[in-house]
Design an enzyme around this catalytic site. Sequence first.
Site, mmCIF file in Angstrom:
data_model
loop_
_atom_site.group_PDB
_atom_site.id
_atom_site.type_symbol
_atom_site.label_atom_id
_atom_site.label_comp_id
_atom_site.label_asym_id
_atom_site.label_seq_id
_atom_site.Cartn_x
_atom_site.Cartn_y
_atom_site.Cartn_z
ATOM 1 N N LYS A 42 148.430 -31.205 26.451
ATOM 2 C CA LYS A 42 147.439 -32.144 25.966
ATOM 3 C C LYS A 42 147.153 -31.912 24.492
ATOM 4 C CE LYS A 42 145.151 -30.801 29.775
ATOM 5 N NZ LYS A 42 144.006 -30.452 30.654
ATOM 6 N N GLY A 43 147.607 -30.749 23.999
ATOM 7 C CA GLY A 43 147.233 -30.323 22.656
ATOM 8 C C GLY A 43 147.594 -31.276 21.534
ATOM 9 N N ASP A 99 151.436 -29.600 18.985
ATOM 10 C CA ASP A 99 150.252 -29.188 18.227
ATOM 11 C C ASP A 99 150.533 -27.924 17.422
ATOM 12 O OD1 ASP A 99 150.426 -27.574 20.505
ATOM 13 O OD2 ASP A 99 148.331 -27.795 21.087
ATOM 14 N N LYS A 130 153.225 -21.114 13.423
ATOM 15 C CA LYS A 130 152.910 -19.694 13.231
ATOM 16 C C LYS A 130 154.234 -18.939 13.226
ATOM 17 C CE LYS A 130 148.715 -19.710 16.155
ATOM 18 N NZ LYS A 130 148.179 -19.117 17.408
ATOM 19 N N VAL A 154 143.537 -20.702 16.947
ATOM 20 C CA VAL A 154 142.783 -21.828 16.406
ATOM 21 C C VAL A 154 142.471 -22.876 17.477
ATOM 22 C CG1 VAL A 154 143.590 -21.574 14.025
ATOM 23 C CG2 VAL A 154 144.953 -22.901 15.642
ATOM 24 N N ASP A 160 142.907 -26.343 22.220
ATOM 25 C CA ASP A 160 141.808 -25.880 23.075
ATOM 26 C C ASP A 160 141.797 -24.370 23.264
ATOM 27 O OD1 ASP A 160 144.204 -25.743 24.782
ATOM 28 O OD2 ASP A 160 142.786 -25.320 26.396
ATOM 29 N N ARG A 166 138.663 -29.356 22.024
ATOM 30 C CA ARG A 166 139.709 -30.309 21.613
ATOM 31 C C ARG A 166 139.146 -31.436 20.749
ATOM 32 N NH1 ARG A 166 144.404 -29.234 24.651
ATOM 33 N NH2 ARG A 166 144.067 -28.554 26.801
HETATM 34 P P1 IMP Z 1 154.565 -21.412 22.410
HETATM 35 O O1 IMP Z 1 155.448 -21.775 23.559
HETATM 36 O O2 IMP Z 1 154.179 -19.965 22.419
HETATM 37 O O3 IMP Z 1 155.091 -21.866 21.077
HETATM 38 O O4 IMP Z 1 153.209 -22.091 22.713
HETATM 39 C C1 IMP Z 1 152.826 -23.262 22.229
HETATM 40 C C2 IMP Z 1 151.590 -23.700 22.974
HETATM 41 O O5 IMP Z 1 150.638 -22.621 23.096
HETATM 42 C C3 IMP Z 1 150.911 -24.761 22.180
HETATM 43 O O6 IMP Z 1 151.351 -26.030 22.554
HETATM 44 C C4 IMP Z 1 149.451 -24.521 22.507
HETATM 45 O O7 IMP Z 1 149.105 -25.240 23.655
HETATM 46 C C5 IMP Z 1 149.347 -23.055 22.803
HETATM 47 N N1 IMP Z 1 148.844 -22.316 21.625
HETATM 48 C C6 IMP Z 1 149.507 -21.439 20.824
HETATM 49 N N2 IMP Z 1 148.743 -20.986 19.839
HETATM 50 C C7 IMP Z 1 147.541 -21.582 19.988
HETATM 51 C C8 IMP Z 1 146.319 -21.545 19.252
HETATM 52 O O8 IMP Z 1 146.146 -20.854 18.227
HETATM 53 N N3 IMP Z 1 145.309 -22.317 19.740
HETATM 54 C C9 IMP Z 1 145.431 -23.099 20.841
HETATM 55 N N4 IMP Z 1 146.557 -23.187 21.547
HETATM 56 C C10 IMP Z 1 147.601 -22.428 21.129
HETATM 57 MG MG MG Z 2 150.243 -27.292 23.646
#
Ligand code: IMP
Ligand code: MG
Length: 181
Positions: A42-43, A99, A130, A154, A160, A166
Site C-alpha cells: 500500500k506504501g 515507495d 536506501k 521513515v 507506514d 500513511r
Molecule cells: P525491501 O524489500 O527491504 O526493499 O522492502 C521494501 C518495503 O519495506 C517497502 O515497500 C516498505 O513497505 C518497507 N519499508 C522499508 N523501509 C521503510 C521505511 O523506512 N518506512 C516504512 N516502510 C519501509
Molecule cells: Mg511497501
Amino acid sequence: MHSDLSEILLNKQEIECRVQELGNLIAQDYLGKQLHMVSVLKGSMVFMADLMRTIDLPLTIDCMAVSSYGSGAVSAGVVQVVKDLSTPAEGKDVLVVEDVMDTGLSLASIIGLLGGRGARSVRVCTLLNKPGRRHPTVALQPDYVGFEIPDVFVVGYGLDYNELYRNLPYIGVLDRRIYSV
Ligand code: IMP
Ligand code: MG
C-alpha cells in the site's frame, strides 16, 4: 510536525517538486511506448496517484501487493505475493512504482515475477532509496529514484509503521521510542 517523529526529512513542497521532475523524465522516456504503471501496495499509492498525474501520456495502471515486513520495522526477508495483478503485463512497458527500496528483496522478486510474464520492458521507479541497506544478493538498480536517504525508518506520504502515518503529507523520521518499546 507529528509528535511521533524526530524530524521532517522531506516536506510537501520538496516531494511535489521532485515528483514532477520524475514525471517529466518518465514522460520523455516512454513517448510512443505502452506505459503500464504498477503500484506496489500500500506504501506507493500516494506517490503513484501524484506521479501518474504528472505524466502527459496515454497510460494504464494496475497494482500488486507483496509482504516482506509483517507489521514492524524489521524485514523478515521472506517475500510473498499477497495481491496479484488484475490485468496481463504481456507486451507492455511496465514501470513498477515503489515507495522505498530498502533491502531490495521485494522489488527483486517483483521484477523476477513480471519479467517472466512477457512484459516488453520492466523498469523501477522508487520514491526513496536506501542504498546502504541493500541485501547482498540484490543486484537490481532502480531506474528512477526520487530521493536517496540514509538508513532511517521513515513514515508519511504513503509509508507506514504498523499501518499508521500513511496520511501525513510529508516524510519524517519515526522517533525511536515508538518502535523500541
Ligand atoms: P525491501 O524489500 O527491504 O526493499 O522492502 C521494501 C518495503 O519495506 C517497502 O515497500 C516498505 O513497505 C518497507 N519499508 C522499508 N523501509 C521503510 C521505511 O523506512 N518506512 C516504512 N516502510 C519501509
Ligand atoms: Mg511497501
